[in-house]
Design an enzyme around this catalytic site. Structure first.
Site, short mmCIF file in Angstrom:
data_model
loop_
_atom_site.label_atom_id
_atom_site.label_comp_id
_atom_site.label_asym_id
_atom_site.label_seq_id
_atom_site.Cartn_x
_atom_site.Cartn_y
_atom_site.Cartn_z
N ASP A 15 -6.32 -3.25 4.50
CA ASP A 15 -5.07 -4.01 3.96
C ASP A 15 -5.01 -5.51 4.60
OD1 ASP A 15 -3.94 -1.81 2.68
OD2 ASP A 15 -2.94 -1.10 4.25
N ASP B 210 0.84 -1.17 -0.03
CA ASP B 210 0.09 -0.16 0.14
C ASP B 210 0.73 1.16 -0.05
OD1 ASP B 210 -2.10 1.63 0.23
OD2 ASP B 210 -2.01 1.41 2.48
#
Length: 1163
Positions: A875, A484
């Site tokens: 995530d 990310d």
């Protein structure tokens, strides 16, 4: 992105029975009746590791399904009483009414699918449906399911199937204590969570109640800084307008505050005095944390509920004294628990490959047992006439008057018996104790990683966390890193850098505004307050605002910063701005730095201190940001009685609603500035304005009220109203905000790329911004060819993908002096959608895997990967799905950390974790596995040779105790110490030459070739151990026990010297355990046999020396040959270390091997 290699199952030939050797001496022991049934199988901890495989981690919501939740109606059956004197305020454009998430609707939910929640009456709510309680459990096991579920996990290992057979034959128990302890810790955390206290309405007052006892339908009060015990719909808050501020850091990793709203129909209710009654019809529990679909029947009126009206478990109430809500989802049905897929069970790649070798060893074992049993049958057939009187195979029992068969069931049965007995004798061919050694080694490796000061984050005072102890070695084999961007590569701290106002570019200067400028401070009583965030400003722009010159230009600047102060959802508390978006915070702080200080915000007005003059602006309407419009707007009533619409949003959504014909030059200049800002890696927003006439405002107001009260399609109607008013805008300018990278990120990514690790970065930024950030963090380089796919149609995407495939094939064929030219794939979300719709996933996969870098712009998570790293709850699915999941523990939430295998403070720690500890762990573990296969196979083959020379009787000269102690005392400790402490290369060398990491990616330490070569060496060494003493003593009077002691000592000395020969780093611990085990073996042999007569002769010592020399010659020769003519990268690195600085000048020109298929061995 893990590659699954095909299962190779060659069939090695069984060792031939030596026919040219002299027959065994008559002095050798005769066959015995019953072979000793010895076992070195010690207790075996089960490790509940199984590779998590999941095809998709996306969150889906089925809005057509529902589940009913009913609330009690203590007051009346079907209606609500209106509080006398209560007044319903009309709020235009509040967040509660607009449903900014775009998922709320008044679409009817069928009675079969709906959940009914009776407000304040949990008994009636649960009477029919029996909803789940609020107790949660994250542990995998219970008292009743631990044994069956744990056994199911363990039998994913092929070796344990073999162990089950051995356990049945030998009645050996096993003890999976490690899994039990790990799950006990989870249950302990669950008990702490379930026993927290909530305040639930009971008998007219809020009383304490344990979280686990909270039920759907109960009314709960939560105070400031307290966590939500369940998912609940807001009924009222301490704010008169019904606003509540929540922190969702545990859900999405964002520390910014979110706004939630209570409906005005319940806002004036006081639950202690005037019970709230009604029915909420909501959707079934689902994983979508950003959506909620429900409606509420209250006071005979149907009210729509959306995502802005629900607060989720795990959130914290901030800047709000208290909130009151009704529980709609509890316990396992809460959204945060549904998003937690449970404790992930993962198994390392080495363990997976061990199944292949275990099957090969099982094949060898079956072949050996078959040889022994078949030749035993032949022996019995050839000696059938002697069996009537043989003491071991006597067919007749003459002790009774009538002759009966005794201890003999025929040749067929005897062959079957011999086969089963052979399995018991040769059982240690498959080293069950290896799993115990692996657990101990992983525990030691985890301790060393945790204690590493190079992985200590001083900013958060946190060490590396090893949350999964069974995949340490996978850290040394990573090929892909999925990361990310926001919060993982960047600090998630936005800073205002520049602005384009009326076509003029104003770049912020490096020095912050000095303290003598009073524009950014406000007076509160006798004190002056300044915003806590200091912003770099442009002095020319400050002078323009403070001077009265340039009236027209100043007006644009004035409106621009007023728009930044007004067009947001920031909560201002003592000029400490909190909001949902860090971009909004940066813009409001920037406006304050230029003298437009937001002092106060309510649902109806804002107060802005403009250059020392405090002014009030009425908020007449608000359209919050949504993913369809990609902009937000606010209608402001100014002190001069004018009504202005301020709009800000993404450039691609704003440029289409501008009145370009009026500001053509300004629009073109702004576009140029936007491109320049994006090229610098800045996040951009466009700001526009429109002054509304009285008629236009009243037309918008009536349209908005109609859309707000519609029963069906309310969200779509509100978006249409917003789109109609957000048109014909005059452009004010654009802003550029920087999201700074974390310390060491560029260097870390560069090292990962040099190590052959392909980095994929996922970002929601536009393409230009993503590319710029890629260059700044060294993800992209100037000598890297870029493949850009940003087409807007399916056919164009197909052509772009075909061109990309051709380019990738061309680059694969191009080899230069410095190696293949690096490739980078840059693809946006629109193109990715078109490619997936056209079923071109395979082609995209081929292109992506051929590239060194993949940059995905404006997309969400993807599936296949090897290592995933993130910092937020969004995530979690990516982290759990990856072979190795890493959570960033810092200022963000704990969800990513709790779901991860490893947790660390910053992205840059990934380099020492992978390149140093990952390399060490892989080299140590791979060697330990091969060595354990080798040492047990040597011992078994010695027994096999002896059986071939004793009439296939399964008798053995090696005592039962020696067989048991061989894997426990004689050889166990050295391999564990080496697995924890050995280092093939120093930390400095591994960091200096990241290419050395490729040894793990190529699986050089452990692969099929290494295993087969080791088995061949094992046969040679076992033959040397057996036949040298046999040939030396075949005509002597030495008994079988004494020659068995020679074989025992020969095996132990040879395998320990073999280990010593492969050891890289000698320490005093290594000396103690290796030579100490040999001494301990000698002592045990003397104690077991009470004497050892052979050492009195020189022949005994010559036999041991001959075993050592003859057994090690082939291995020593092969290592020398490969090290000189075909040196591995590790061998080159060791030579560089030995040479010191001699090769420092030319070391950088040494070419390492590319990351290709497995091959090579330990050098």
């Amino acid at each position: 992105m893990a590659f699954v290699r095909p299962l190779l199952d060659p069939s090695p030939r069984p060792p031939p029975v030596p026919g040219s050797l002299p027959p065994p001496s008559a002095d050798l022991p005769r066959p015995i009746a019953e072979p000793p049934i010895g076992s070195d199988l010690s207790q075996n901890p089960f490790d509940s590791s199984s590779r998590l495989s999941n095809a998709s981690a996306r969150l889906r919501v089925d809005y057509n399904s529902g589940d009913r939740v009913l609330f009690p109606e203590p007051g009346s059956a079907d209606s609500f009483r209106r509080v006398s004197g209560s007044r319903t305020a009309v709020r235009h454009g509040s967040g509660a009414e607009s449903d900014r998430f775009g998922v709320a609707s008044l679409r009817e939910i069928s009675d079969e699918d709906a959940r009914f929640v009776y407000i304040g009456d949990p008994a009636r709510t649960n009477e029919r449906f029996q909803f789940t309680g609020n107790s949660i459990r994250t542990g995998k096991y219970s008292v009743f399911t631990f044994i069956p579920r744990n056994l199911f996990e363990q039998f994913h290992r092929v070796a344990y199937i073999y162990f089950l057979i051995i356990a049945i034959l030998n009645q050996l128990p096993s003890s999976p204590s490690s899994d039990g302890y790990e799950d006990w810790r989870r249950h302990r955390a669950d008990r702490i969570e379930n026993n927290r206290t909530a305040y639930v309405l009971s008998d007219g007052e809020f009383r304490p109640k344990l979280w686990k006892d909270v039920r759907v339908g109960e009314i709960i009060r939560v105070r400031s800084n307290e966590s939500l015990p369940c998912d609940m719909v807001l009924l009222s808050t301490s704010d008169p307008t019904g606003v509540a501020y929540v922190q969702t850091i545990n859900l999405d990793g964002e520390s910014n505050l979110k706004t939630r709203y209570a409906k005005q129909e319940t806002l004036s209710k006081v639950p202690e005095k005037d019970p709230v009654t009604g029915v909420i019809r909501c959707e079934q529990p689902n994983r979508n944390i950003y959506g909620f679909h429900a409606n509420m029947d209250i006071q005979g009126k149907k009210v729509s509920l959306g995502a802005s009206n629900i607060v989720l478990r795990g959130c914290e109430i901030k800047n709000t004294a208290w909130v009151v809500g009704v529980a709609v989802y509890a316990g396992r049905e809460t959204k945060v628990m549904l998003n937690s897929s449970g404790a992930p069970s993962k198994r390392s790649r080495l363990e997976t490959h061990m199944n292949r070798e275990t099957m090969l060893l099982a094949f060898i074992l079956v072949a050996m047992c078959s040889i022994v049993s078949i030749f035993a049958g032949i022996w019995l057939r050839n000696h059938k006439d002697e069996l009537d009187y043989s003491p071991y195979f006597r067919k007749k029992d003459f002790s009774e008057k009538e002759e009966e068969n005794y201890n003999y069931d025929g040749i067929g049965a005897e062959v079957a018996y011999r086969f089963l007995m052979s399995i018991i004798v040769f059982q240690i061919m498959i080293p069950i104790s290896l799993y115990i050694s692996m657990e101990l080694v992983r525990l030691g490796q985890a301790y060393l990683m945790i204690q590493d000061r190079n992985l200590f984050d001083e900013t958060t005072n946190s060490r590396l966390q090893c949350r999964a102890l069974n995949i340490n070695e996978d850290l040394g084999q990573i090929k892909y890193v999925f990361s990310d961007k926001t919060g993982t590569l960047t600090q998630n701290k936005m800073e205002f850098q520049c602005a384009s106002i009326s076509g003029v570019d104003y770049q912020a200067e490096m020095d912050p505004l000095s303290a003598d400028h009073a524009d950014c401070s406000v007076r509160v009583g006798d004190q002056f307050w300044r915003p806590k965030m200091r912003v770099n400003v442009n002095t020319d722009l400050v002078k323009l605002l403070r001077s009265g010159h340039g009236r027209e230009e100043r007006k644009y600047v004035y409106d621009f910063f007023l728009a930044l102060s007004a067009c947001n959802t920031i909560n201002s508390k003592l000029i400490d701005y909190q909001g949902e978006s860090p971009d909004e915070q940066a813009l409001v702080y920037a406006a304050a730095a230029y003298g437009f200080v937001l002092v106060e915000r309510t649902s109806g007005h804002i107060v802005v201190d403009i250059l020392g003059n405090r002014q009030r602006f009425d908020i007449l309407g608000l359209h919050e940001f949504d993913s369809d419009r990609k902009r937000m707007s606010v209608i402001v009533g100014c002190p001069d009685k004018t009504v202005k619409l301020f709009v800000k949003g993404a450039d691609n959504s704003m440029l289409g609603v501008l009145e370009e014909s009026l500001d053509l030059d300004v629009v073109q200049a702004t576009k140029n500035h936007l491109h320049a800002y994006s090229s610098l890696g800045l996040r951009t927003l466009v700001v526009g304005i429109r002054e509304l006439t009285g008629g236009e405002f009243h037309e918008w107001k009536s349209s908005y009220e109609r859309a707000s009260t519609t029963l069906f399609g309310r969200s779509k109607a509100l978006r249409l109203v917003a789109s109609n008013v957000e048109s014909h805008l005059h452009i004010l300018g654009a802003s550029g905000i920087e999201d700074k990278l974390q310390d060491g990120v560029p260097e870390a990514i560069e090292s990962l790329r040099e190590a052959g690790i392909k980095v994929w970065v996922l970002t929601g930024d536009k393409q230009e911004t993503a590319i710029s950030i890629g260059f700044s963090c060294k993800l992209l380089t100037t000598n890297m060819d870029q493949i850009v796919i940003n087409s807007h149609s399916k056919e164009a995407c197909r052509r772009s993908l075909e061109d990309a495939m051709a380019m990738s094939r061309k680059h694969l064929q191009m080899v230069h002096d410095a190696g293949r030219i690096s490739l980078a794939l840059i693809i946006d979300g629109t193109s990715l959608v078109h490619i997936l719709e056209n079923e071109l996933e395979e082609e995209l996969f081929k292109v992506a895997t051929a590239c060194d870098v993949v940059l995905c712009c404006r997309v969400s998570r993807t599936e296949d990967m090897t290592l995933a790293i993130g910092d937020g709850a969004n995530d979690v699915s990516m982290i759990q799905m990856a072979d190795v999941g890493i959570g960033i523990s810092g200022q963000e939430g704990r969800q990513a950390v709790m779901a991860s295998d490893f947790a660390m403070g910053q992205f840059r720690f990934l380099v020492p974790l992978l390149l140093v500890h990952g390399h060490w762990n892989y080299q140590r573990m791979s060697y330990m596995i091969v060595y354990n296969f080798y040492r047990n196979a040597v011992f078994v083959f010695v027994l096999f040779w002896y059986i071939l020379y004793t009439g296939f009787s399964l008798s053995t000269a090696i005592t039962e105790w020696s067989s048991v102690l061989y894997s426990i005392i004689y050889t166990a400790l050295p391999t564990i110490v080496v697995g924890i402490l050995d280092k093939d290369l120093s930390r400095k060398t591994l960091l200096k030459y990241p290419q050395l990491y490729g040894a793990g990616q190529r699986e050089e330490g452990y692969n099929l070739n290494v295993f087969l070569l080791t088995m061949v060496d094992t046969i040679w060494q076992s033959a040397a151990i057996y036949f040298i003493p046999y040939l030396a003593y075949r005509n002597s009077t030495v008994d079988g026990s004494s020659i068995g002691n020679i074989w025992t000592l020969g095996v132990v000395i040879l395998v320990n010297v073999h280990l010593a020969m492969d050891l890289f780093r000698w320490t005093w611990i290594s000396h103690v355990v290796i030579w100490g085990c040999i001494v301990a073996t000698w002592i045990c042999v003397i104690v077991i046999d009470s004497s050892l007569s052979c050492p009195a002769s020189a022949l005994f010592w010559l036999c041991l020396l001959g075993i050592l020399v003859v057994g090690m010659i082939p291995r020593f020769a092969l290592k020398s040959f490969r090290g000189y003519f075909f040196p591995s990268d590790i061998r080159i690195g060791r030579e560089l270390e030995k040479a010191g600085g001699y090769y420092e000048a030319v070391a950088g020109s040494i070419e390492m091997r590319p990351v290709v298929g497995a091959g090579g061995a330990r050098s």
